[in-house]
Design an enzyme around this catalytic site. Structure first.
Site, PDB file in Angstrom:
ATOM      1  N   HIS A  46       0.830  -1.206   0.000  1.00 13.64           N
ATOM      2  CA  HIS A  46       0.000   0.000   0.000  1.00 13.64           C
ATOM      3  C   HIS A  46       0.868   1.261   0.000  1.00 13.64           C
ATOM      4  CE1 HIS A  46      -3.631   2.377   1.065  1.00 13.64           C
ATOM      5  NE2 HIS A  46      -2.753   3.141   1.694  1.00 13.64           N
ATOM      6  N   GLU A  47       1.805   1.307   0.916  1.00 13.73           N
ATOM      7  CA  GLU A  47       2.655   2.494   1.011  1.00 13.73           C
ATOM      8  C   GLU A  47       3.615   2.595  -0.177  1.00 13.73           C
ATOM      9  OE1 GLU A  47       1.868   4.685   3.040  1.00 13.73           O
ATOM     10  OE2 GLU A  47       0.562   3.489   4.322  1.00 13.73           O
TER      11      GLU A  47
ATOM     12  N   HIS B  69       1.898   4.593  -2.793  1.00 10.20           N
ATOM     13  CA  HIS B  69       2.031   6.029  -2.528  1.00 10.20           C
ATOM     14  C   HIS B  69       3.440   6.519  -2.881  1.00 10.20           C
ATOM     15  CE1 HIS B  69      -1.850   6.345  -0.730  1.00 10.20           C
ATOM     16  NE2 HIS B  69      -1.563   5.678   0.368  1.00 10.20           N
TER      17      HIS B  69
END
Length: 377
Positions: free
Chosen positions: A29-30, A33
Site C-alpha cells: 500500500h505504502e 504512494h
C-alpha cells in the site's frame, strides 16, 4: 512449562502470521504512494512499516528514511511538508518554503498529481490481490462445478418455488450463471431479498421467483456468518467437479474477476447491514484478523495467500472510504478543491482530520468489541 509453550505457540501460530500478512499489505500500500509520489516529483521523508519508535532503518540517496517501527498496526509514507503521518500539511512551513520547495510537497503539487499519489495506495492493494489470485489460478488451475441441482433441502425456498432435481441454473436476476460458485456467491449476500431464478428443464427455460432465507453457517473453525440460502445442493455427479487449467492471460483475468467479486461482495454486505438484513457484529477488527491469520496458517501457504489477497482488497477499500485521514478523505478534499478552484482553509481541514480520526478510532473500538464479544460469548 505448559504456559510458556502455550504463549510461544500463540505467538508463532497467530501473531507471527498476522504480522507477516499485515506487513506485506502495508508495504505494498505504502509502496504505491511512494512510487506515485516519486513519479510526481514529490519529496519523501520517510517510509515506515509500523508506527511508533523505529526498530531498524536506513536512509537512501534520495533522503528517504526506510524503517520498520515497533507497532505493527499499519504504516505510512511521510512527504516533505507533512505535519504528521496522516499527510496533514504543515502550515508553519508555508511562509518558509520557496516555490521550488513548495512544488516538492504533497500539498503544493498539482491537484492531479496529489490525486494520483493518494489513489495509488489502494490501487496497489487491488493489484496485489490480482497478482496473488492470478498466481494461484496459473499454478493450481480453477476449481469448477456446473450449476446443476442434485438435491433440494426440505422446506427451502427452492422447494417452495418449484425448482426440481436436475434443473440447470442459467441466470439470477437476469445475470448469466457459469458455475455453482456463481450461484452461492450471489445468493449468499441476498438474505430475504427476492431473486428471479432462470433454469433449464427438459430443454425449456423456466423462471421462478423466490426469496433466499436467512441462515447461519459456520466454517471448519466454528466461525459463524449470516447468509442467504435457497436450499439447492450439487454433487460430484451432477456438478461435474473439475480443475480447469488456465493460460497466464486467463489466470490474470480470473484474478481480476475474483478481486471484483470481493469488492462487490463487500458493498453488498454494507448495503445489507444498512438495510438491517445483516448484523453489524460480523465486522471484523484486529482480533479477528489475528485469529483468521492463525487459522489459515494451519491450512498451509495457499490458504494464507488467499487470506492475504482478501485482506488486501479490504484494506484498499477501507482506505477509499470518504473519511478524513484515510486516502478516500483526501480524494474528497481534492474533489472539493477542484469544484471550488481553491483548497479548503487550514482550519477547516484540521477540523475534518479530527473528525476523521474520531470516526476511525470509534470504528476500531466497535470492531474490536465485536471480536472480543464473539470470542467470549
Amino acid at each position: 512449562m505448559d504456559h510458556i509453550s502455550a504463549v510461544f505457540g500463540f505467538l508463532g501460530g497467530y501473531i507471527l502470521p498476522y504480522i507477516l500478512i499485515l506487513s506485506l499489505l502495508v508495504f505494498i500500500h505504502e509502496l504505491g504512494h511512494y512510487l506515485a509520489g516519486r513519479w510526481s516529483g514529490i519529496r519523501i521523508l520517510a517510509f515506515s512499516v509500523g508506527f511508533g519508535p523505529e526498530l531498524v532503518g536506513y536512509t537512501d540517496k534520495h533522503g528517504t528514511r526506510w524503517k520498520i517501527s515497533a507497532i505493527p498496526l499499519g504504516g505510512y509514507v511521510r512527504f516533505f511538508g507533512d505535519a504528521d503521518a496522516a499527510s496533514r500539511p504543515d502550515g508553519s512551513l508555508a511562509d518558509e518554503l520557496t516555490e521550488e520547495e513548495r512544488a516538492q510537497t504533497l500539498n503544493g503539487a498539482k491537484l492531479w498529481k496529489r490525486a494520483v499519489t493518494v489513489a495509488a495506495g489502494p490501487l496497489a492493494n487491488f493489484l496485489l490481490a490480482i497478482v496473488i489470485f492470478a498466481g494461484m489460478f496459473a499454478f493450481m488451475g480453477k476449481p469448477v462445478s456446473d450449476p446443476v441441482v442434485a438435491d433440494i433441502k426440505a422446506g427451502s425456498a427452492a422447494e417452495e418455488a418449484g425448482i426440481e432435481r436436475g434443473d440447470v441454473l442459467l441466470a439470477l436476476d437476469g445475470r448469466m450463471i457459469e458455475t455453482f460458485d456463481d450461484v452461492v456467491r450471489y445468493i449468499t449476500m441476498r438474505p430475504e431479498i427476492p431473486v428471479e431464478v432462470t433454469v433449464r428443464r427438459d430443454g425449456q427455460e423456466i423462471d421462478f421467483a423466490l426469496t433466499p432465507k436467512r441462515a447461519v453457517t459456520s466454517d471448519r473453525f466454528g466461525n459463524e456468518m449470516e447468509v442467504g440460502q435457497i436450499g439447492i445442493i450439487t454433487d460430484q455427479q451432477a456438478g461435474n467437479f473439475r480443475i480447469v487449467e488456465l493460460s497466464p492471460l486467463q489466470a490474470v483475468w480470473e484474478g481480476v474477476r475474483q478481486t471484483g467479486h470481493i469488492i462487490t461482495g463487500t458493498f453488498d454486505y454494507i448495503g445489507n447491514m444498512i438495510a438491517g438484513r445483516m448484523n453489524a457484529d460480523q465486522l471484523g477488527g484486529p482480533v479477528r484478523v489475528v485469529q483468521a491469520s492463525g487459522q489459515m496458517a494451519t491450512l498451509g501457504v495457499i490458504a494464507l495467500l488467499n487470506l492475504a489477497a482478501v485482506l488486501s482488497v479490504s484494506l484498499g477499500l477501507l482506505n477509499l472510504f470518504p473519511v478524513p485521514v484515510l486516502d478516500g478523505g483526501h480524494l474528497v478534499l481534492y474533489a472539493i478543491e477542484a469544484v471550488r478552484g481553491k483548497p479548503m482553509g487550514q482550519g477547516a481541514q484540521e477540523i475534518a482530520f479530527r473528525i476523521g480520526m474520531a470516526m476511525i478510532l470509534s470504528l476500531m473500538v466497535f470492531a474490536t468489541w465485536n471480536d472480543i464479544s464473539r470470542l467470549i460469548g
